[in-house]
Write a protein that holds these residues in place. Structure first.
Motif, mmCIF file in Angstrom:
data_model
loop_
_atom_site.group_PDB
_atom_site.id
_atom_site.type_symbol
_atom_site.label_atom_id
_atom_site.label_comp_id
_atom_site.label_asym_id
_atom_site.label_seq_id
_atom_site.Cartn_x
_atom_site.Cartn_y
_atom_site.Cartn_z
ATOM 1 N N THR A 530 -5.715 10.149 -10.668
ATOM 2 C CA THR A 530 -4.664 9.325 -10.081
ATOM 3 C C THR A 530 -5.268 7.989 -9.674
ATOM 4 O OG1 THR A 530 -5.056 10.320 -7.899
ATOM 5 C CG2 THR A 530 -3.327 11.292 -9.268
ATOM 6 N N PHE A 531 -4.475 6.929 -9.810
ATOM 7 C CA PHE A 531 -5.040 5.589 -9.648
ATOM 8 C C PHE A 531 -4.080 4.694 -8.879
ATOM 9 C CE2 PHE A 531 -6.605 7.550 -13.506
ATOM 10 C CZ PHE A 531 -7.987 7.443 -13.332
ATOM 11 N N LEU A 532 -4.630 3.578 -8.381
ATOM 12 C CA LEU A 532 -3.832 2.609 -7.656
ATOM 13 C C LEU A 532 -2.820 1.940 -8.582
ATOM 14 C CD1 LEU A 532 -6.757 0.957 -5.675
ATOM 15 C CD2 LEU A 532 -5.096 2.591 -4.779
ATOM 16 N N MET A 533 -1.841 1.267 -7.976
ATOM 17 C CA MET A 533 -0.792 0.607 -8.747
ATOM 18 C C MET A 533 -0.959 -0.900 -8.685
ATOM 19 S SD MET A 533 2.657 2.778 -7.914
ATOM 20 C CE MET A 533 2.769 2.101 -6.257
ATOM 21 N N GLU A 534 -0.572 -1.553 -9.775
ATOM 22 C CA GLU A 534 -0.636 -3.006 -9.859
ATOM 23 C C GLU A 534 0.161 -3.673 -8.743
ATOM 24 O OE1 GLU A 534 -0.091 -5.649 -13.656
ATOM 25 O OE2 GLU A 534 1.899 -5.153 -12.869
ATOM 26 N N GLU A 535 1.298 -3.069 -8.381
ATOM 27 C CA GLU A 535 2.175 -3.674 -7.368
ATOM 28 C C GLU A 535 1.465 -3.848 -6.031
ATOM 29 O OE1 GLU A 535 4.663 -1.610 -10.438
ATOM 30 O OE2 GLU A 535 2.824 -1.197 -9.326
ATOM 31 N N GLU A 536 0.437 -3.025 -5.776
ATOM 32 C CA GLU A 536 -0.302 -3.133 -4.522
ATOM 33 C C GLU A 536 -1.639 -3.851 -4.718
ATOM 34 O OE1 GLU A 536 -0.687 0.811 -3.056
ATOM 35 O OE2 GLU A 536 1.423 1.010 -2.526
ATOM 36 N N VAL A 537 -2.286 -3.607 -5.851
ATOM 37 C CA VAL A 537 -3.615 -4.182 -6.088
ATOM 38 C C VAL A 537 -3.548 -5.693 -6.279
ATOM 39 C CG1 VAL A 537 -5.553 -4.262 -7.699
ATOM 40 C CG2 VAL A 537 -4.581 -2.068 -7.033
ATOM 41 N N ASN A 538 -2.602 -6.167 -7.094
ATOM 42 C CA ASN A 538 -2.567 -7.592 -7.404
ATOM 43 C C ASN A 538 -2.386 -8.477 -6.179
ATOM 44 O OD1 ASN A 538 -2.873 -6.816 -10.046
ATOM 45 N ND2 ASN A 538 -1.253 -8.153 -10.836
ATOM 46 N N PRO A 539 -1.431 -8.176 -5.268
ATOM 47 C CA PRO A 539 -1.309 -9.016 -4.073
ATOM 48 C C PRO A 539 -2.581 -9.021 -3.226
ATOM 49 C CG PRO A 539 0.648 -7.668 -4.352
ATOM 50 C CD PRO A 539 -0.357 -7.169 -5.328
ATOM 51 N N PHE A 540 -3.231 -7.860 -3.118
ATOM 52 C CA PHE A 540 -4.452 -7.799 -2.312
ATOM 53 C C PHE A 540 -5.555 -8.645 -2.943
ATOM 54 C CE2 PHE A 540 -8.663 -6.040 -1.687
ATOM 55 C CZ PHE A 540 -8.791 -6.160 -0.311
ATOM 56 N N LEU A 541 -5.763 -8.501 -4.264
ATOM 57 C CA LEU A 541 -6.814 -9.261 -4.924
ATOM 58 C C LEU A 541 -6.518 -10.752 -4.913
ATOM 59 C CD1 LEU A 541 -7.740 -7.011 -7.981
ATOM 60 C CD2 LEU A 541 -8.996 -7.331 -5.861
ATOM 61 N N TRP A 601 -6.736 0.760 -11.927
ATOM 62 C CA TRP A 601 -5.338 0.772 -11.514
ATOM 63 C C TRP A 601 -4.408 0.648 -12.716
ATOM 64 C CZ3 TRP A 601 -8.243 -3.742 -10.650
ATOM 65 C CH2 TRP A 601 -7.741 -4.918 -11.183
ATOM 66 N N ARG A 602 -3.194 1.198 -12.569
ATOM 67 C CA ARG A 602 -2.168 1.058 -13.599
ATOM 68 C C ARG A 602 -1.634 -0.360 -13.557
ATOM 69 N NH1 ARG A 602 3.149 4.648 -13.163
ATOM 70 N NH2 ARG A 602 3.638 2.992 -11.674
ATOM 71 N N SER A 603 -1.445 -0.957 -14.735
ATOM 72 C CA SER A 603 -1.133 -2.378 -14.770
ATOM 73 C C SER A 603 -0.052 -2.678 -15.790
ATOM 74 C CB SER A 603 -2.409 -3.169 -15.073
ATOM 75 O OG SER A 603 -2.190 -4.554 -14.966
ATOM 76 N N SER A 604 0.089 -3.950 -16.105
ATOM 77 C CA SER A 604 1.006 -4.445 -17.139
ATOM 78 C C SER A 604 0.340 -5.638 -17.802
ATOM 79 C CB SER A 604 2.348 -4.862 -16.530
ATOM 80 O OG SER A 604 2.162 -5.972 -15.654
ATOM 81 N N ILE A 605 0.852 -6.035 -18.954
ATOM 82 C CA ILE A 605 0.276 -7.198 -19.640
ATOM 83 C C ILE A 605 0.447 -8.455 -18.796
ATOM 84 C CG2 ILE A 605 0.462 -8.700 -21.651
ATOM 85 C CD1 ILE A 605 1.219 -6.299 -23.325
#
Length: 631
Positions: A530-541, A601-605
């Motif tokens: 199980t992995f983190l989600m882009e919706e949370e990782v991107n704003p933090f990074l 983390w799960r992401s998108s293009i």
């Protein structure tokens, strides 16, 4: 029931999907009758076409070869070895059919047959019903080998039906006629069937100037695959001296752009495909002459509408000019359907990479950073004999242009060793080119002379087989050494966006692993979980970059995300992964062609591209990851 086995390139795989669609949908269409084509002695029988309505035969596909009435083989003719594989298969099929006809195999699967003892097989072979109910299987040969050899494919009774790549629409009729007990010839009023001659073989190898199968909706063998092929053009006009493709696939002709876009849209919306691979024998020479304009073109002179990669490339075939949609137009239209649809294409020619095509690839994050650029040789003199239309210097200039516009691009190539007259010096030119370019992937073969080609007519295949083999081994070793160095240099520590294709081959219930491909078309294997989600990782990074939470020179290992998740409540949501997901993976190991990594983390293009293009994120070496996460 029919069964298809496919040899060769991606075009053959796509052609098999077309054949499957034609057969499975045959009962919904009108077919044609057939008449017999008899030799002077009335003994050699083959089928020719006449129009009329016939019964609609329903075809059913089976995965079990033993249970099939019709055994089709889609073939490749590019090298002698490829054809030999087909001949061996045809002989095995015919031998099996003689010994174990369908009547003896009722209810027996291939798996059960393979486990039978010799005694059990003899019992099947001598089954008393065999002679009484014997039903001959129909063995068919499709594709390039059928086109090249034509009626020679009937040699030794190995094949019953031979169909070239432009005649697949005729396949149901040909098979139906062969499946019938006889075709009337002579006195139709003879109640006892006098004059009835069994149809022994059927052939259609007519090449077409306009057939693209645009109206056929291919049926994929595995509709759950995240990737799908879309054929955009057929045939080749390049006439390279070693290549048989123009003789087996015919002249170039392109589908209308609207047709390609609509097929892609259907795959995206109805089958949830995540990646499209545009196909053609010379895919980037695509030209829809019915199109209204060329991408970015404001020209009146028709001679200005076609442009080669650079001034060092020439075009042997002159009829490429004129208005209409070019490959860049099509690529733009397909990639615009969805920013989350990956787009690839193969197989191209190096001469057809004009600047506007490369610029489009650099602009669009969903057009993959992978270019196949078949060099074939690193020697200008060999390239001239091959009639490739460029020199070593022009090719290397194109490589520099590509890497200047698309810094993180992966480049693959094809190489032929031992072409007619190749010297040791010319062979060394190929090795030095490979060392200089450091290709990410390569397909390498010893030269195999093909009939009808320019080389076959005008040159001598004078490089001994042992020399070809030795040079091929040197080319393979050179590639392996350089690709390992390149992967260690460019991949270790980098973040890559991976499209999950399914479980890895060595995945087990206890140690489940995923397999997928990067934007650069490199396979990556990584552990499930199980992995983190882009919706949370991107704003933090994004905040971390702007506020410099990380030291500029700090190397951040993958486990930093575990720590961040524990320290920040908004980073605690985790999700599982599935086929078709995009996931960010940090590469940890590079061995050969396969990379290993740790999913983050799960992401998108779109999300991944946005993050990678933030100020301070990209590094100066052109990799995807900069000073925030890796050095």
């Amino acid at each position: 029931k029919f069964h298809i086995k496919t040899y060769g390139c991606q075009m053959n795989v796509n052609d098999t999907d077309i054949v499957r669609s034609i057969l499975l949908n045959n009962h919904t269409h009108q077919n044609e009758n057939a008449t017999l084509n008899l030799d002077d002695d009335n003994t050699s029988k083959s089928v020719v076409t006449t129009k009329s309505d016939t019964a609609r035969v329903k075809f059913i596909e089976t995965d079990d070869e033993i249970q099939a009435d019709v055994l089709l083989t889609n073939t490749c003719a590019i090298r002698e070895n490829a054809e030999q594989k087909v001949w061996n298969r045809l002989r095995n099929l015919r031998s099996h059919d003689r010994n174990f006809p369908l009547s003896s195999m009722e209810g027996v699967t291939s798996d059960e047959f393979s486990k039978m003892t010799t005694r059990q097989r003899k019992q099947l072979k001598h089954n008393k019903n065999n002679k009484q109910q014997r039903k001959k299987r129909i063995v068919g040969v499709l594709g390039c080998m059928a086109e090249r050899l034509k009626e020679d494919m009937f040699k030794d009774g190995t094949a019953d039906v031979v169909v070239g790549p432009d005649a697949y629409r005729d396949l149901p009729r040909l098979v139906s006629v062969l499946a019938a007990p006889s075709v009337s010839h002579g006195d139709n009023n003879n109640k006892n069937g006098g004059g009835a001659i069994p149809t022994e073989r059927a052939v259609n190898v007519q090449l077409s100037l306009d057939e693209t199968y645009a109206s056929i909706t291919p049926i994929r063998s595995n509709p759950n695959d995240v990737s799908a092929f879309v054929s955009i053009m057929r045939g080749c006009n390049n006439m390279c001296s070693y290549c048989v493709v123009p003789f087996t696939r015919g002249r170039e002709r392109s589908r209308e752009m609207e047709s390609v876009v609509e097929e892609t849209r259907r795959l995206l919306e109805e089958e949830d495909v995540k990646e499209i691979i545009l196909l053609g024998q010379n895919v980037n020479s695509y030209h829809d002459v019915k199109g209204e304009k060329r991408r970015g073109a404001m020209v009146e002179d028709e001679d200005s509408t076609y442009q080669t990669s650079n001034d060092g490339f020439s075009n042997m075939f002159r009829l490429r000019h004129g208005h209409g949609y070019r490959f860049a137009d099509l690529l733009e239209a397909v990639s615009s359907l969805s920013p989350e649809l990956r787009v690839r294409f193969t197989s191209p020619h190096p001469k057809d990479y004009p600047p506007d095509l490369l610029s489009l690839m650099a602009e669009r994050p969903n057009i993959c950073n992978h270019l196949h650029m078949p060099a074939q040789s690193g020697s200008s003199t060999v390239l001239q004999r091959m009639r490739r239309g460029y020199t070593r210097e022009a090719y290397l200039e194109l490589i520099d242009d590509v890497r200047g516009l698309i810094p993180d691009v992966a480049i693959s190539s094809d190489f032929i060793t031992g072409f007619c007259g190749e010297t040791e010096e010319e062979h060394r030119d190929t090795l030095t080119m490979m060392e200089k370019v450091q290709f990410d992937q390569a397909f390498m073969f010893a030269y195999s002379m093909r009939g009808k080609t320019h080389a076959h007519r005008t040159m001598e295949d004078d490089v001994p087989a042992d020399v070809k083999s030795r040079r091929l081994n040197e080319v393979i070793d050179c590639f392996r050494d350089n690709v390992q160095l390149r992967n260690v240099e460019t991949e270790i520590g980098k973040l890559r966006l991976v499209l999950i294709e399914g479980e890895a081959k060595r995945s087990t219930a206890e140690n489940r692993t995923w397999s997928g491909r990067t934007d650069e078309n490199k396979r990556v294997v990584f552990a499930s979980g199980t992995f983190l989600m882009e919706e949370e990782v991107n704003p933090f990074l994004s905040q971390a970059i702007s506020s410099r939470i990380f030291d500029k020179d700090e190397r951040v290992e993958p486990f930093i995300f575990e720590n961040l998740a524990n320290e920040n409540s908004f980073l605690r949501t985790k999700v599982g992964l599935s086929r078709g997901d995009y996931v960010v993976v940090q590469i940890t190991e590079a061995r050969g062609h396969t990379l290993k990594g740790q999913a983050l983390w799960r992401s998108s293009i779109v999300g991944f591209d946005h993050l990678m293009n933030m100020q301070g994120w990209k590094d100066t070496s052109g990799g995807l990851v900069g000073q925030v996460l890796t050095q």
